[in-house]
Design a protein around this motif. Sequence first.
Motif, PDB file in Angstrom:
ATOM      1  N   TYR A 173      47.874-114.358  29.062  1.00 21.64           N
ATOM      2  CA  TYR A 173      46.848-113.784  29.925  1.00 21.64           C
ATOM      3  C   TYR A 173      47.342-112.507  30.613  1.00 21.64           C
ATOM      4  O   TYR A 173      48.381-112.521  31.282  1.00 21.64           O
TER       5      TYR A 173
ATOM      6  N   ASP B  72      40.201-111.023  31.852  1.00 21.73           N
ATOM      7  CA  ASP B  72      38.851-110.967  32.401  1.00 21.73           C
ATOM      8  C   ASP B  72      38.694-109.617  33.080  1.00 21.73           C
ATOM      9  O   ASP B  72      39.592-109.173  33.797  1.00 21.73           O
TER      10      ASP B  72
ATOM     11  N   THR C  38      31.138-114.502  28.987  1.00 18.45           N
ATOM     12  CA  THR C  38      30.989-114.001  30.346  1.00 18.45           C
ATOM     13  C   THR C  38      31.035-115.179  31.302  1.00 18.45           C
ATOM     14  O   THR C  38      30.748-116.320  30.922  1.00 18.45           O
ATOM     15  N   GLN C  39      31.408-114.894  32.523  1.00 16.05           N
ATOM     16  CA  GLN C  39      31.412-115.907  33.576  1.00 16.05           C
ATOM     17  C   GLN C  39      31.276-115.191  34.911  1.00 16.05           C
ATOM     18  O   GLN C  39      31.447-113.983  34.988  1.00 16.05           O
TER      19      GLN C  39
ATOM     20  N   ASN D 249      32.761-114.484  38.525  1.00 20.40           N
ATOM     21  CA  ASN D 249      34.019-114.541  39.267  1.00 20.40           C
ATOM     22  C   ASN D 249      33.765-115.386  40.511  1.00 20.40           C
ATOM     23  O   ASN D 249      32.858-115.080  41.293  1.00 20.40           O
TER      24      ASN D 249
ATOM     25  N   GLU E 129      32.007-111.297  35.007  1.00 25.29           N
ATOM     26  CA  GLU E 129      33.197-110.821  34.312  1.00 25.29           C
ATOM     27  C   GLU E 129      33.032-111.055  32.817  1.00 25.29           C
ATOM     28  O   GLU E 129      32.360-112.000  32.405  1.00 25.29           O
ATOM     29  N   GLN E 130      33.664-110.198  32.038  1.00 25.67           N
ATOM     30  CA  GLN E 130      33.723-110.360  30.594  1.00 25.67           C
ATOM     31  C   GLN E 130      35.089-110.943  30.239  1.00 25.67           C
ATOM     32  O   GLN E 130      36.106-110.430  30.711  1.00 25.67           O
ATOM     33  N   ARG E 131      35.125-111.982  29.438  1.00 29.23           N
ATOM     34  CA  ARG E 131      36.386-112.497  28.892  1.00 29.23           C
ATOM     35  C   ARG E 131      36.616-111.710  27.598  1.00 29.23           C
ATOM     36  O   ARG E 131      35.746-111.633  26.739  1.00 29.23           O
TER      37      ARG E 131
END
Length: 141
Positions: free
Chosen positions: A69, A102, A124-125, A127, A134-136
Amino acid sequence: MIEKAQEKHFGSVMAIWLNTNIAAHSFIPPSYWQGMFEAVQEAMRSADVFVYHENDQVLGFIGIIDNEYIAGLFVDGNAQSQGIGRKLLAYCKQRYQRLSLDVFTENPRAIRFYEANGFDVTGTQMNPDFAREEQRMVWSA
């Protein structure tokens, strides 16, 4: 030159981290980044941090946690658009089989940068700290 960060680099690394976050995330109050300074500085000690420097001046860095990550990729404001971020990513692509991160949807410049460097948006999720999307993004060897 790129190398694993040493103790002597962390003052510059943290200055770049703070200044670049404030500049890149105008939608987040600067006080948030200032308040996170000490926690991030401590977290850097357990991450794989690689610095790009010229003549002992740190111009950028990348931090990797959990062998995958990207916790942060930052280039000093005066050194941006000179290929330093690409060099740091290329360095890590030689050392890791997969990289993920992210990025705020409201930071299209960063999204374009990662896409140009082989990353794909995989989801996407929201934050949890800011209720912002946010884009993963993921790259695999």
